[in-house]
Design a protein around this motif. Sequence first.
Motif, short mmCIF file in Angstrom:
data_model
loop_
_atom_site.label_atom_id
_atom_site.label_comp_id
_atom_site.label_asym_id
_atom_site.label_seq_id
_atom_site.Cartn_x
_atom_site.Cartn_y
_atom_site.Cartn_z
N ASP A 145 -16.18 8.29 0.54
CA ASP A 145 -14.78 8.01 0.88
C ASP A 145 -14.09 7.25 -0.25
OD1 ASP A 145 -15.45 5.31 1.05
OD2 ASP A 145 -15.71 5.37 3.21
N PHE A 146 -12.77 7.10 -0.10
CA PHE A 146 -11.99 6.51 -1.18
C PHE A 146 -12.25 5.03 -1.36
CE2 PHE A 146 -8.96 5.07 2.03
CZ PHE A 146 -8.95 6.09 2.96
N VAL A 147 -12.64 4.34 -0.29
CA VAL A 147 -12.92 2.90 -0.42
C VAL A 147 -14.10 2.71 -1.38
CG1 VAL A 147 -13.67 0.84 0.83
CG2 VAL A 147 -11.91 2.31 1.81
N GLY A 153 -18.21 15.34 0.63
CA GLY A 153 -17.95 14.02 0.05
C GLY A 153 -16.51 13.87 -0.41
N TYR A 154 -16.27 12.79 -1.15
CA TYR A 154 -14.92 12.47 -1.62
C TYR A 154 -14.89 12.67 -3.13
CZ TYR A 154 -10.64 9.87 -2.48
OH TYR A 154 -9.37 9.51 -2.87
N GLN A 155 -14.02 13.57 -3.59
CA GLN A 155 -13.95 13.86 -5.03
C GLN A 155 -12.52 13.90 -5.50
OE1 GLN A 155 -15.86 17.62 -5.76
NE2 GLN A 155 -17.63 16.62 -6.69
N GLU A 193 0.84 -1.20 0.00
CA GLU A 193 0.00 0.00 0.00
C GLU A 193 0.88 1.25 0.00
OE1 GLU A 193 -2.79 1.42 -0.19
OE2 GLU A 193 -4.00 -0.35 -0.56
N LYS A 194 0.40 2.34 -0.57
CA LYS A 194 1.14 3.59 -0.48
C LYS A 194 1.09 4.09 0.96
CE LYS A 194 -1.32 6.86 0.26
NZ LYS A 194 -2.38 7.23 1.26
N PRO A 195 2.09 4.81 1.48
CA PRO A 195 3.35 5.09 0.79
C PRO A 195 4.26 3.86 0.83
CG PRO A 195 3.49 5.90 3.04
CD PRO A 195 2.11 5.33 2.87
N ALA A 253 -11.13 0.30 -8.80
CA ALA A 253 -9.67 0.43 -8.99
C ALA A 253 -8.93 -0.53 -8.06
CB ALA A 253 -9.25 1.87 -8.74
N TYR A 254 -9.36 -0.58 -6.80
CA TYR A 254 -8.72 -1.51 -5.85
C TYR A 254 -8.89 -2.96 -6.32
CZ TYR A 254 -8.14 2.19 -2.29
OH TYR A 254 -7.78 3.32 -1.60
N ASP A 255 -10.10 -3.29 -6.77
CA ASP A 255 -10.34 -4.67 -7.25
C ASP A 255 -9.41 -5.00 -8.40
OD1 ASP A 255 -12.40 -4.92 -5.43
OD2 ASP A 255 -14.03 -4.81 -6.90
N VAL A 273 0.16 12.71 -2.31
CA VAL A 273 1.06 11.67 -2.85
C VAL A 273 0.40 10.97 -4.04
CG1 VAL A 273 0.27 9.87 -1.23
CG2 VAL A 273 2.55 9.73 -2.24
N HIS A 274 -0.93 10.86 -4.04
CA HIS A 274 -1.62 10.23 -5.18
C HIS A 274 -1.46 11.07 -6.45
CE1 HIS A 274 -3.63 6.84 -3.28
NE2 HIS A 274 -3.99 7.61 -2.29
N GLU A 275 -1.58 12.41 -6.31
CA GLU A 275 -1.42 13.27 -7.50
C GLU A 275 0.03 13.26 -7.97
OE1 GLU A 275 -3.60 14.10 -5.13
OE2 GLU A 275 -5.41 14.19 -6.37
C1 ISE Z 1 -5.96 8.30 2.14
O1 ISE Z 1 -4.92 7.80 2.92
C2 ISE Z 1 -5.86 7.76 0.78
O2 ISE Z 1 -4.96 7.08 0.39
C3 ISE Z 1 -6.89 8.25 -0.15
O3 ISE Z 1 -6.79 7.69 -1.40
C4 ISE Z 1 -6.76 9.75 -0.21
O4 ISE Z 1 -7.70 10.26 -1.11
C5 ISE Z 1 -6.95 10.36 1.14
O5 ISE Z 1 -6.83 11.76 1.02
C6 ISE Z 1 -5.90 9.82 2.08
O6 ISE Z 1 -6.08 10.36 3.37
#
Ligand code: ISE
Length: 339
Positions: free
Chosen positions: A274-276, A237-239, A99-101, A282-284, A178-180
Amino acid sequence: MTKHGALGVAVIGTGRMGADHVRRIDAVTSGARVAAVVDIDAERVKAVAEGIDGCTPYTDPAAAMAAPDVDAVLIASPGPAHEAALLEAFRHDLPVLCEKPLTPDAASALRVLEAEQRLGHRRVQVGFMRRYDPEFVRLKALLAGGELGRPLMLHCRHRNASVPSFFTEPMLINDSVVHEMDQSRWLLEQEITAVTVLRPRPTAHAPEGIGDPQLVLFETDGGALVDVEIFATCGFGYQVQAEAVCERGTARVGDAHGMLVNRAGTWGGEIAQDFVARFEEAYDRQVQAWVDATRRGTVEGPSAWDGYAAAAVCEAGVRAQATGERVAVELIDRPALYR
Ligand code: ISE
């Protein structure tokens, strides 16, 4: 490979992402099974293992990795625990989805990179799941196809409804932006060379000590500019959105997700919370791709180099955030294993 040819996976960490990956491997992913789960919380890990046929609970990652029915490792423990788990996986020459990081800073990421090079082959896929999101995959294909010409800028938005109580200001960079960083390097095929962080007047809804939102700017070695709005307490929400501005057109992803409904004088859709939920597919796809590549004996997807590069950009980003200055990114030359 364990019985019936299924890949026996040890999932390390049974927090939010770890538990979700356990569910995924057990119920969604084909060709793999959860052979072991690991958590320092003995009660929690026992409870997780009980729900899964043939799954052994451990409190020590090393013991799980030494088990004969463990063929591969999924690391979903907190970032500071990743380096030790990765080095242990290398000792057993086990394939890893981390998983990141990759690790929380560039020096430890470099140690992982060096250890993997000593193995002489890639073992690690890093969990930058956006690379598996269908919308982002289409954007990548469009840019790579060259139809729109050279990408000049990326405009990105990253909004969370709220943050957990342990969230700190540097986590806006290390945990979220970190995702961007990875997304920009992947979409543009360029390295990020400098980071600047600008702040508007903060929202009144941000927790104490967190200046939210922030505007993060990346410069790249190909002359592109990337701006990222990170707004971690937007409330609604999550965008995650991205727009590429190219020489002959623009392309944008992340606007509408799911169904649009006309009802009682209104028009619109829902926003994932949320991101889940937002990145479920994407996770799948990410975990399935890892399992498939592992069963073929290959390693694909974001590499330890990508994890290291993101860590180096994060370090510059956190300094830029703290000082208000433009901070250059320091990267080593890309080793042959990752070219
Ligand atoms: C979380 O740890 C993640 O990895 C999510 O993908 C991200 O969007 C969120 O901002 C982080 O806190």
